[in-house]
Design an enzyme around this catalytic site. Sequence first.
Site, short mmCIF file in Angstrom:
data_model
loop_
_atom_site.label_atom_id
_atom_site.label_comp_id
_atom_site.label_asym_id
_atom_site.label_seq_id
_atom_site.Cartn_x
_atom_site.Cartn_y
_atom_site.Cartn_z
N SER B 11 0.90 -1.33 -0.03
CA SER B 11 0.07 -0.02 0.04
C SER B 11 0.90 1.32 0.07
O SER B 11 1.79 1.10 0.38
CB SER B 11 -0.95 0.06 1.22
OG SER B 11 -1.70 1.33 1.20
N HIS B 12 0.13 2.43 -0.31
CA HIS B 12 0.88 3.55 -0.52
C HIS B 12 1.06 4.16 0.97
O HIS B 12 1.95 4.89 1.41
CB HIS B 12 0.13 4.79 -1.08
CG HIS B 12 0.27 4.55 -2.39
ND1 HIS B 12 -0.11 3.57 -3.37
CD2 HIS B 12 0.67 5.72 -3.47
CE1 HIS B 12 0.28 3.73 -4.48
NE2 HIS B 12 0.75 4.94 -4.83
N SER B 13 0.06 3.44 1.96
CA SER B 13 0.00 4.01 3.14
C SER B 13 0.37 3.24 4.33
O SER B 13 -0.33 1.82 4.30
CB SER B 13 -1.06 4.55 3.42
OG SER B 13 -1.87 4.54 4.86
#
Lengths: 228, 260
Positions: B11-13
């Site tokens: 994930s980006h996060s």
Amino acid sequence: MTLDADWAERWVRRAAEAVEAAKDELTELDRQIGDGDHGENMHRGFQAVVARLDAAAADTGSDTAAPGGSAREVGDVLKTVATTLMSTVGGASGPLYGTAFLRASKVSGRPLLDPSSIVALLEAALEGITTRGKATVGEKTMVDAWSAAVDAAERTARDGGDEVAVLRAAAEAADKAAFGTIPLLATKGRASYLGERSRGHEDPGARSTALLLGAAMAAALAGPGGAA
Amino acid sequence: MSAPVALVLVSHSTYLARGVAELAAQMAPDVVIRTAAGGPDGGLGTSFDTVQAAITAALDTVGATVPDDGGSPRARGGVVVLADLGSSVLTVETVLELDESLAGSVVLARGPFVEGAVAAAVTAHGGATLDEVVASALDAAHSFSPAGTPGGAGGPAWAGGAGGEADAGGERPASDTVTGRVTVRNPLGLHARPAALVSRKVAELGAKVRVDGVDASSVLQLMALGAIEGRELTVEAEGLGAAEAVRVVVGMIEGGFGEI
Ligand SMILES: [Mg+2]
């Protein structure tokens, strides 16, 4: 003009400077239709590339003090660029440019490039980007700039243009195509979530592509050790 | 002993990856779930090195091997990767392309991030093969459609549903179908935990079981039924062990999952 590994190194060093100068512009473009990280990401990536090249130069400099007698191939430089960008860029442009330079490096395993091998280099880069990003021309992505560059380079090489002419044609076409993305509707990437609101903005990836190809031309014009 | 298939969530996060990992792990404690999140500078983004390291580490835990006997490369264990947005997907694809040793044992499943991860984890927990876990992650996209509507014709209720998909009217030969009825007794009904318990048990039993027309081995489809206290459910099974499977599932629902 000889396009050898030293040219390739000048190219990416100039690209790093161009990206640094345009960092805020790229970020602003990406802020309008994306996640606003393109300038920062590209800058981080190309600073890392320069650091790698510096380290490599320091290494070989102490071993072989033979200036100009480099046995490096163009592909060696491009491969370093590829792996460094992949590891350090962070956004979608990391794998996209990384794959582009990697594919380009595979067709540039030679000490010197002639006009047709520049065309091959650009074609390989474009092929890498389309394989990775699955975008086609007209979707408001960096493919628009790369694809225009390849077409122009091909035409110029076919008409007997020399290395510099081929690179100039590619750079100019990429620049024009980047501007040409402004009215387009984005259908790939983060910008596609904006739908109609993506119109009226230049695609940041197409703009950074134009910067990179402009640097390739400038490096060819300047020649070894030449100031811009 | 961990399951033969491990998961990697990209994930980006960091928050998103950890949250989804937590959610999936709750329902599949024996499955190794690794996260690869954030960019090279630690902010939102994707890092090639982080993704590569997570995949390699996950692969080490399941000890997957690429078969050299010419057999189906995915018949055994491996790693299933789920990714959230654009650059996560591109980065995973790049890692897989560049490291040929991963081919066959690592698969990027382009399913929905949250539902796909939960479905994949629960499927992997049942000891499923790489292909089965990938299929469950992809199939999780169907959880957005009303799969649980009774008699919903032709839905994705049966993962392997080759022919013979009878609707609620029952055109299947009655002889090999066993049916039972049960009323939900715990207040929250078939929410995440009970749904996971039922689907795991069904996977373990090996019979094809449906609850109100949905595949009981799919935790998402069970949850999508929205079955709460007082709802009467039809449990059907067919094939070997059908009667036993119906008896067990009815018993579990009847028992209220320790929540009454
Ligand atoms: Mg961006």
